[in-house]
Motif scaffolding. Sequence first.
Motif, PDB file in Angstrom:
ATOM      1  N   THR A  59     -44.161 -33.339 -63.383  1.00 45.38           N
ATOM      2  CA  THR A  59     -44.612 -34.113 -62.247  1.00 45.38           C
ATOM      3  C   THR A  59     -45.462 -33.406 -61.325  1.00 45.38           C
ATOM      4  N   SER A  60     -45.907 -32.566 -61.096  1.00 45.02           N
ATOM      5  CA  SER A  60     -46.786 -32.038 -59.902  1.00 45.02           C
ATOM      6  C   SER A  60     -48.074 -31.575 -60.249  1.00 45.02           C
ATOM      7  N   ALA A  61     -48.578 -31.618 -61.622  1.00 39.36           N
ATOM      8  CA  ALA A  61     -49.869 -31.527 -62.022  1.00 39.36           C
ATOM      9  C   ALA A  61     -50.798 -32.748 -61.794  1.00 39.36           C
ATOM     10  N   PRO A  62     -52.314 -32.493 -61.722  1.00 38.68           N
ATOM     11  CA  PRO A  62     -53.099 -33.469 -61.183  1.00 38.68           C
ATOM     12  C   PRO A  62     -52.814 -34.742 -62.041  1.00 38.68           C
ATOM     13  N   THR A  63     -52.532 -34.693 -63.402  1.00 37.43           N
ATOM     14  CA  THR A  63     -52.560 -35.927 -64.099  1.00 37.43           C
ATOM     15  C   THR A  63     -51.218 -35.620 -65.142  1.00 37.43           C
ATOM     16  N   PRO A  64     -50.629 -36.825 -65.444  1.00 33.73           N
ATOM     17  CA  PRO A  64     -49.544 -36.594 -66.398  1.00 33.73           C
ATOM     18  C   PRO A  64     -49.726 -35.705 -67.560  1.00 33.73           C
ATOM     19  N   LEU A  65     -51.087 -35.825 -68.051  1.00 32.31           N
ATOM     20  CA  LEU A  65     -51.645 -35.526 -69.384  1.00 32.31           C
ATOM     21  C   LEU A  65     -51.502 -33.809 -69.064  1.00 32.31           C
ATOM     22  N   GLU A  66     -51.831 -33.407 -67.884  1.00 30.91           N
ATOM     23  CA  GLU A  66     -52.109 -31.912 -67.635  1.00 30.91           C
ATOM     24  C   GLU A  66     -50.608 -31.308 -67.437  1.00 30.91           C
ATOM     25  N   GLY A  67     -49.696 -32.269 -67.006  1.00 29.52           N
ATOM     26  CA  GLY A  67     -48.539 -31.688 -66.606  1.00 29.52           C
ATOM     27  C   GLY A  67     -47.717 -31.584 -67.877  1.00 29.52           C
TER      28      GLY A  67
END
Length: 350
Positions: free
Chosen positions: A92-100
């Motif tokens: 939930t804290s990454a720049p995008t949901p995919l990166e998360g």
Amino acid sequence: MVSYAHQGTTSSALARLSVDVAQLLGIPRHGYAHLLGLAPEHLNDDLCRTPAATSIRVAELTTVYAPWTEMSALLAQRSSIGSLGVWDYLITSAPTPLEGIRDASAHFAAVADTATDNLLITESGEQVTISHVNEADLTYEAACAIRGYALGLYQRRLGEAAGRRIVPLHVSLAAKAPRRHHALTELYGTRTIEFEAPSSSITFLAADLHTPTPHAQPGLSAVLRRHAERTLTNAIALHNWLDLFRAALSCAHEEDAPTLTAVARRLAVSPRTLQRRLDEHGTTWSSEVEAGRRSHVTRLLHHTDLSIGSVAARSGYADARALRRAVQRWYGTTPAAVRRTGPVTASPGC
């Protein structure tokens, strides 16, 4: 992230979730409370790793009381953000949901047993498919429940990252079609569910996962990744009695200088029995205390700003000089250097 020492175990957070659902379903505690890792002092300690066999047994008991479809939905419902610790916030804290979800996949060992479970991500054109692989020795019903829950959990966390519910394009489950599966339809928000698939996966529109995360902060993902790695490094895997002893010794180190009598009391055995069991496991009280002190001192040096004198006092040493001698013996350097450089390897013969 290397985690071989913790294979065969899951996070205590995941075990707490399983016990929570078991209690909601009214399963008698005597059916599982005795299992290794479910004592309150272990279940509520985020540094303890629960044996995978314990989690499997609780899951199998649960599916006796409820259909696997309902268990999947109930587990997902009880998985509020933060319930699985830092692993949740990686998504939930990454720049995008995919990166998360990529971070969550790379650090899957922080929550699951990577000897049997894995989270895989496949990108193909305008679609992203997230698969959950489960190869544990489970009953059929329990295996279906875990796979169904895992996909629902990933969907929920990705939606929390995006700040809105994300409806999947397609859901595939490696399970026979149940007589009723309305619980799964509600869980995933779609009727497009394929049963008897070769593997369990959930597919999203790539554009939904590339949307910027509303609450992302620059640098936060890196901090969370380091925290996940540090937590796993410091975790105590409960595989057997010796692991239980070391968990009790670790707690004693946190509270005060440990004594044989105090640790024996924690384990509900006599001091003589404790010494005999240590001997049976090829170790001694003094060597375990030394190893425990080393771990405790190293954690304090890495993760606090306490003075060397304060670290010594909290670790059972007479003064800072005694602590410096111990660190020199363990690592061949000074406490200040250990603090500066981070984890190091102990010198041969320690």
